[in-house]
Design a protein around this motif. Structure first.
Motif, mmCIF file in Angstrom:
data_model
loop_
_atom_site.group_PDB
_atom_site.id
_atom_site.type_symbol
_atom_site.label_atom_id
_atom_site.label_comp_id
_atom_site.label_asym_id
_atom_site.label_seq_id
_atom_site.Cartn_x
_atom_site.Cartn_y
_atom_site.Cartn_z
ATOM 1 N N UNK A 144 77.012 60.871 -0.091
ATOM 2 C CA UNK A 144 75.902 61.439 0.731
ATOM 3 C C UNK A 144 75.511 60.515 1.810
ATOM 4 N N UNK A 145 75.589 59.164 1.456
ATOM 5 C CA UNK A 145 75.467 58.224 2.641
ATOM 6 C C UNK A 145 76.095 58.304 4.005
ATOM 7 N N UNK A 167 77.117 59.086 9.431
ATOM 8 C CA UNK A 167 78.054 59.771 10.435
ATOM 9 C C UNK A 167 77.094 60.737 11.082
ATOM 10 N N UNK A 168 76.095 61.479 10.562
ATOM 11 C CA UNK A 168 75.005 62.216 11.340
ATOM 12 C C UNK A 168 74.016 61.649 11.978
ATOM 13 N N UNK A 206 83.535 63.818 1.277
ATOM 14 C CA UNK A 206 83.598 65.278 0.794
ATOM 15 C C UNK A 206 82.480 65.862 1.346
ATOM 16 N N UNK A 207 81.379 65.226 1.990
ATOM 17 C CA UNK A 207 80.271 65.952 2.239
ATOM 18 C C UNK A 207 80.109 66.171 3.805
ATOM 19 N N UNK A 208 81.392 65.440 4.411
ATOM 20 C CA UNK A 208 81.211 65.606 6.082
ATOM 21 C C UNK A 208 81.626 67.302 6.219
ATOM 22 N N UNK A 209 81.065 67.562 7.370
ATOM 23 C CA UNK A 209 81.333 68.839 7.828
ATOM 24 C C UNK A 209 82.121 68.983 9.094
#
Length: 252
Positions: free
Chosen positions: A214-215, A220-221, A249-252
């Motif tokens: 999550x962090x 990155x966002x 795993x949460x990067x788009x």
């Protein structure tokens, strides 16, 4: 040092395992050291602690690049304010993983002050002394520009000992400050500040584990650095995230 340099997109590298991440980071760091030595004579590197950062240092012992260790200057992004040699100090872990195995010049290994001797019980004085040491390395008394600043990141998005919501995040004058109330023990730390991090030529994040995902996505966002300090760290010439697939795993 102006930390408001132009934003650039970070390089995102994703590996199948934390071991593969550490190996790749070590190979790239060896090349960066050799390149800096070719360009400027000396390579200036800030090390980080944490399991992934220490694994990368261990891997650096076995890379093929011919590093001239006598022309490497070693710094730390932060350290725990504990007695010298304490197993929880980042420099002690770096010694075990790398520095005691390679022919570094001890005079070019710039350790953060320990909680003993003249600095016993006074992390503020220790931070001031480390800043003075840094400024003594350049003719004009400015903070040395690091070639690579290695960073770990906590699940809360902290880097070095710069934690979410802390006043240290807004420090723009001092290069080194003390932290007295770290949310993870031990409470007292000494840390470089954003002006030093963001003056580095390259900032590399070494981050593994699903608990960091999550962090990572927030940083990155470009979330607020007040909430996710990692979002405020970037190199002048480049920023690279070395991630295992769980951290990514949460990067788009």
């Amino acid at each position: 040092m102006n930390s408001q340099h132009a934003q650039h997109s970070p390089e995102i590298l994703v590996f199948d395992s934390s071991d593969a991440l550490a190996s790749a980071a070590a190979q790239r760091l060896a090349a960066a050291i050799v390149s800096a030595q070719s360009d400027r004579g000396v390579a200036r590197i800030a090390l980080t602690g944490g399991s992934t950062g220490i694994a990368a240092l261990r891997a650096l012992r076995t890379v093929g690049d011919p590093i001239d260790w006598g022309r490497v200057e070693i710094f730390w992004g932060d350290d725990r304010f504990l007695p010298a040699g304490h197993e929880d100090r980042n420099d002690a872990q770096a010694d075990e993983a790398l520095l005691s195995h390679v022919p570094v010049d001890a005079a070019r290994v710039f350790r953060m002050p320990c909680d003993e001797g003249e600095f016993a019980g006074d992390a503020t004085a220790g931070a001031r002394a480390y800043e003075e040491t840094l400024r003594s390395l350049t003719p004009d008394g400015k903070i040395p520009e690091l070639d690579v600043h290695l960073l770990g990141m906590g699940p809360d998005g902290h880097i070095n000992s710069l934690f979410p919501g802390k006043a240290t995040l807004s420090e723009r004058e001092r290069a080194v400050v003390a932290e007295f109330d770290s949310p993870k023990p031990p409470p007292q730390r000494i840390t470089l500040t954003f002006p030093v991090v963001n003056a580095a030529r390259h900032v590399w994040f070494l981050v593994a584990g699903a608990d960091k995902a999550p962090a990572v996505a927030k940083a990155v966002g470009r979330a607020s650095p007040a909430d996710y300090p990692a979002a405020g760290a970037q190199g002048r010439d480049g920023t690279t995230w070395f991630l295992d697939k769980n951290a990514a795993e949460l990067l788009r």
